[in-house]
Design a protein around this motif. Structure first.
Motif, PDB file in Angstrom:
ATOM      1  N   GLN A 263      54.459  43.484  50.264  1.00 27.25           N
ATOM      2  CA  GLN A 263      53.236  42.697  50.129  1.00 27.25           C
ATOM      3  C   GLN A 263      52.888  42.580  48.642  1.00 27.25           C
ATOM      4  OE1 GLN A 263      49.940  43.851  52.756  1.00 27.25           O
ATOM      5  NE2 GLN A 263      51.380  45.152  53.886  1.00 27.25           N
ATOM      6  N   LEU A 264      52.845  41.357  48.134  1.00 26.09           N
ATOM      7  CA  LEU A 264      52.446  41.125  46.754  1.00 26.09           C
ATOM      8  C   LEU A 264      50.932  41.004  46.711  1.00 26.09           C
ATOM      9  CD1 LEU A 264      55.170  38.535  45.671  1.00 26.09           C
ATOM     10  CD2 LEU A 264      55.208  41.036  45.448  1.00 26.09           C
ATOM     11  N   ARG A 265      50.298  41.781  45.857  1.00 28.20           N
ATOM     12  CA  ARG A 265      48.840  41.883  45.835  1.00 28.20           C
ATOM     13  C   ARG A 265      48.270  41.524  44.460  1.00 28.20           C
ATOM     14  NH1 ARG A 265      46.568  45.279  49.714  1.00 28.20           N
ATOM     15  NH2 ARG A 265      47.812  45.259  51.630  1.00 28.20           N
ATOM     16  N   THR A 266      46.984  41.187  44.464  1.00 29.61           N
ATOM     17  CA  THR A 266      46.225  41.018  43.226  1.00 29.61           C
ATOM     18  C   THR A 266      44.888  41.732  43.363  1.00 29.61           C
ATOM     19  OG1 THR A 266      45.204  38.936  43.964  1.00 29.61           O
ATOM     20  CG2 THR A 266      47.245  38.778  42.682  1.00 29.61           C
ATOM     21  N   THR A 267      44.325  42.127  42.231  1.00 23.35           N
ATOM     22  CA  THR A 267      43.018  42.777  42.171  1.00 23.35           C
ATOM     23  C   THR A 267      42.257  42.189  40.994  1.00 23.35           C
ATOM     24  OG1 THR A 267      43.836  44.858  43.091  1.00 23.35           O
ATOM     25  CG2 THR A 267      41.805  44.970  41.783  1.00 23.35           C
ATOM     26  N   HIS A 268      41.003  41.856  41.217  1.00 18.29           N
ATOM     27  CA  HIS A 268      40.180  41.338  40.127  1.00 18.29           C
ATOM     28  C   HIS A 268      39.448  42.489  39.433  1.00 18.29           C
ATOM     29  CE1 HIS A 268      40.945  37.164  41.081  1.00 18.29           C
ATOM     30  NE2 HIS A 268      40.770  37.463  42.359  1.00 18.29           N
ATOM     31  N   TYR A 269      39.317  42.369  38.121  1.00 19.19           N
ATOM     32  CA  TYR A 269      38.637  43.395  37.329  1.00 19.19           C
ATOM     33  C   TYR A 269      37.839  42.721  36.221  1.00 19.19           C
ATOM     34  CZ  TYR A 269      42.081  42.796  33.594  1.00 19.19           C
ATOM     35  OH  TYR A 269      42.842  42.284  32.581  1.00 19.19           O
ATOM     36  N   ASP A 270      37.023  43.500  35.539  1.00 19.15           N
ATOM     37  CA  ASP A 270      36.153  42.975  34.480  1.00 19.15           C
ATOM     38  C   ASP A 270      36.962  42.822  33.196  1.00 19.15           C
ATOM     39  OD1 ASP A 270      34.209  42.334  32.651  1.00 19.15           O
ATOM     40  OD2 ASP A 270      32.922  44.064  33.064  1.00 19.15           O
ATOM     41  N   VAL A 271      37.461  41.619  32.953  1.00 18.52           N
ATOM     42  CA  VAL A 271      38.301  41.393  31.772  1.00 18.52           C
ATOM     43  C   VAL A 271      37.496  41.497  30.485  1.00 18.52           C
ATOM     44  CG1 VAL A 271      38.052  38.875  31.711  1.00 18.52           C
ATOM     45  CG2 VAL A 271      40.150  39.949  30.842  1.00 18.52           C
ATOM     46  N   SER A 272      36.188  41.211  30.554  1.00 17.19           N
ATOM     47  CA  SER A 272      35.364  41.343  29.349  1.00 17.19           C
ATOM     48  C   SER A 272      35.298  42.800  28.896  1.00 17.19           C
ATOM     49  CB  SER A 272      33.954  40.793  29.595  1.00 17.19           C
ATOM     50  OG  SER A 272      33.274  41.548  30.586  1.00 17.19           O
ATOM     51  N   ASP A 273      35.345  43.726  29.838  1.00 19.67           N
ATOM     52  CA  ASP A 273      35.379  45.146  29.501  1.00 19.67           C
ATOM     53  C   ASP A 273      36.689  45.487  28.792  1.00 19.67           C
ATOM     54  OD1 ASP A 273      34.795  47.853  29.367  1.00 19.67           O
ATOM     55  OD2 ASP A 273      35.301  48.245  31.472  1.00 19.67           O
ATOM     56  N   ALA A 274      37.801  44.948  29.297  1.00 15.77           N
ATOM     57  CA  ALA A 274      39.099  45.194  28.663  1.00 15.77           C
ATOM     58  C   ALA A 274      39.130  44.632  27.248  1.00 15.77           C
ATOM     59  CB  ALA A 274      40.211  44.577  29.505  1.00 15.77           C
ATOM     60  N   VAL A 275      38.555  43.466  27.053  1.00 19.89           N
ATOM     61  CA  VAL A 275      38.496  42.857  25.719  1.00 19.89           C
ATOM     62  C   VAL A 275      37.671  43.731  24.779  1.00 19.89           C
ATOM     63  CG1 VAL A 275      37.557  40.909  24.408  1.00 19.89           C
ATOM     64  CG2 VAL A 275      38.877  40.496  26.504  1.00 19.89           C
ATOM     65  N   ALA A 276      36.512  44.161  25.245  1.00 18.61           N
ATOM     66  CA  ALA A 276      35.634  44.985  24.412  1.00 18.61           C
ATOM     67  C   ALA A 276      36.292  46.300  24.046  1.00 18.61           C
ATOM     68  CB  ALA A 276      34.308  45.235  25.137  1.00 18.61           C
TER      69      ALA A 276
ATOM     70  N   ASP B 256      53.731  47.857  34.162  1.00 16.15           N
ATOM     71  CA  ASP B 256      53.253  47.257  32.917  1.00 16.15           C
ATOM     72  C   ASP B 256      51.730  47.330  32.798  1.00 16.15           C
ATOM     73  OD1 ASP B 256      55.794  45.893  31.620  1.00 16.15           O
ATOM     74  OD2 ASP B 256      55.916  45.548  33.783  1.00 16.15           O
ATOM     75  N   ILE B 257      51.226  48.555  32.858  1.00 18.90           N
ATOM     76  CA  ILE B 257      49.781  48.776  32.718  1.00 18.90           C
ATOM     77  C   ILE B 257      49.328  48.452  31.301  1.00 18.90           C
ATOM     78  CG2 ILE B 257      47.949  50.530  32.827  1.00 18.90           C
ATOM     79  CD1 ILE B 257      49.829  51.979  34.891  1.00 18.90           C
ATOM     80  N   HIS B 258      50.153  48.774  30.325  1.00 14.36           N
ATOM     81  CA  HIS B 258      49.868  48.505  28.915  1.00 14.36           C
ATOM     82  C   HIS B 258      48.478  48.997  28.501  1.00 14.36           C
ATOM     83  CE1 HIS B 258      53.496  46.531  27.491  1.00 14.36           C
ATOM     84  NE2 HIS B 258      53.603  45.990  28.705  1.00 14.36           N
ATOM     85  N   ALA B 259      48.149  50.195  28.991  1.00 15.90           N
ATOM     86  CA  ALA B 259      46.926  50.887  28.583  1.00 15.90           C
ATOM     87  C   ALA B 259      45.667  50.043  28.731  1.00 15.90           C
ATOM     88  CB  ALA B 259      47.062  51.402  27.150  1.00 15.90           C
ATOM     89  N   ASN B 260      45.638  49.217  29.771  1.00 20.01           N
ATOM     90  CA  ASN B 260      44.450  48.433  30.115  1.00 20.01           C
ATOM     91  C   ASN B 260      43.688  49.221  31.174  1.00 20.01           C
ATOM     92  OD1 ASN B 260      42.585  46.638  31.228  1.00 20.01           O
ATOM     93  ND2 ASN B 260      43.919  44.861  31.050  1.00 20.01           N
ATOM     94  N   ILE B 261      42.754  50.041  30.725  1.00 20.64           N
ATOM     95  CA  ILE B 261      42.055  50.964  31.625  1.00 20.64           C
ATOM     96  C   ILE B 261      41.219  50.240  32.695  1.00 20.64           C
ATOM     97  CG2 ILE B 261      40.195  52.675  31.707  1.00 20.64           C
ATOM     98  CD1 ILE B 261      42.826  53.909  31.034  1.00 20.64           C
ATOM     99  N   PRO B 262      40.429  49.213  32.371  1.00 21.23           N
ATOM    100  CA  PRO B 262      39.667  48.551  33.437  1.00 21.23           C
ATOM    101  C   PRO B 262      40.559  47.992  34.548  1.00 21.23           C
ATOM    102  CG  PRO B 262      38.778  47.950  31.305  1.00 21.23           C
ATOM    103  CD  PRO B 262      40.051  48.686  31.040  1.00 21.23           C
ATOM    104  N   ALA B 263      41.697  47.411  34.182  1.00 20.60           N
ATOM    105  CA  ALA B 263      42.607  46.878  35.192  1.00 20.60           C
ATOM    106  C   ALA B 263      43.236  48.010  35.999  1.00 20.60           C
ATOM    107  CB  ALA B 263      43.687  46.042  34.525  1.00 20.60           C
ATOM    108  N   PHE B 264      43.668  49.065  35.326  1.00 21.25           N
ATOM    109  CA  PHE B 264      44.296  50.204  35.988  1.00 21.25           C
ATOM    110  C   PHE B 264      43.333  50.856  36.973  1.00 21.25           C
ATOM    111  CE2 PHE B 264      46.538  54.546  35.092  1.00 21.25           C
ATOM    112  CZ  PHE B 264      47.284  54.414  36.251  1.00 21.25           C
ATOM    113  N   GLU B 265      42.116  51.087  36.547  1.00 20.15           N
ATOM    114  CA  GLU B 265      41.141  51.735  37.422  1.00 20.15           C
ATOM    115  C   GLU B 265      40.800  50.861  38.631  1.00 20.15           C
ATOM    116  OE1 GLU B 265      37.934  52.779  34.784  1.00 20.15           O
ATOM    117  OE2 GLU B 265      38.787  54.778  34.436  1.00 20.15           O
TER     118      GLU B 265
END
Length: 273
Positions: free
Chosen positions: A223-236, A35-44
């Motif tokens: 292993q369930l993982r999380t990664t932090h990304y710049d959500v303000s970039d995704a919003v912009a 469920d990437i949903h074309a969120n490039i900052p999160a995907f990268e």
């Protein structure tokens, strides 16, 4: 599409051109991104994780390009080469059907998303299989699909009762089932099988801080993982792309629904496009 029905609901299973589920492996490590949903900052950000960069395979569990940057998402998937195994999500099916004029868009956003794909990207979506099986060290054969083994829009949650899970998994010859679609991360044993969802990379439902992407690493365990990304970039980027649904998309990024509410809603609906 070879469709059937379940209690009056149309099931969207394997396409007519698909044969038996393709099997891969054995391999040591598999990164699972859904469920990437074309969120490039999160995907990268997730692709940059060392355990993703060095995984033998990256399984992309559907709903790949339905979001603000679909063409860019497609191009990044291509760049993964043979390491990437994709399965079809319900949104991928929609985008392909609209892009090939098999389906008439029902909303301005549906038209807009289909139009953001190149012909090559639409062609790619039409060829994504319904499911794959990968032999993984420590786990054995693992079945990957988006919704459930019988439809790309069936919801499997941490609250799915054993009776329904037994029914939806009846055709499996594996002991581990990995699904997406609900945007919820979990790992549980139900009806004698292991049910895993890596969560959503691009549009998760969670109670953590905005800008958290969810994924999983398989082998030799889960292993369930999380990664932090710049959500303000995704919003912009969503706003700059002129996504007709940008504000609702942004609200979900910044104020995600809590898992408990989604589980209750999903189990009352069972099937959601």
């Amino acid at each position: 599409m070879d469709d059937s029905t379940q209690d009056g609901v149309t099931l969207y299973g394997p396409a007519s051109w698909e044969g038996p589920v393709h099997r891969y492996g054995p391999v040591a490590r598999v990164a699972v991104l859904s469920d990437i949903h074309a969120n490039i900052p999160a995907f990268e950000a997730v692709l940059a994780e060392p355990d993703v960069a060095t995984a033998d395979l990256v399984v992309l569990l559907g709903d790949l390009t339905w979001g603000p940057q679909p063409q860019e998402t497609y191009e990044r998937i291509l760049a993964l080469g043979e390491r990437a195994l994709c399965v079809r999500g319900n949104a991928d099916r929609y985008a392909a059907e609209i892009g090939t004029a098999e389906r008439v868009a029902g909303t301005p956003r549906q038209s807009w998303i289909a139009a953001q794909h190149s012909p090559e990207a639409i062609g790619f979506l039409t060829r994504v299989p319904f499911a794959v099986v990968v032999e993984i060290d420590g786990l054995g054969p693992v079945h990957f699909c988006h919704g459930s083994p019988r439809s790309d829009h069936e919801l499997v949650t941490p609250g799915t009762p054993s009776e329904r899970f037994t029914s939806l998994s009846a055709a499996l010859d594996t002991r581990v089932l990995v699904t997406g679609h609900t945007h919820l991360q979990f790992d549980r044993v139900v009806a004698g099988l292991r049910s895993v969802n890596p969560g959503s990379v691009g549009l998760p439902y969670h109670s953590a801080e905005p800008g958290t992407a969810y994924w999983a690493l398989l082998g030799p365990d889960v292993q369930l993982r999380t990664t932090h990304y710049d959500v303000s970039d995704a919003v912009a980027r969503a706003r700059l792309a002129a996504d007709p649904d940008a504000e609702r998309y942004v609200d979900t990024l910044m104020n995600p629904p809590v898992p408990e509410k989604i589980v209750a809603q999903a189990e009352s609906l069972i099937f959601v496009e």
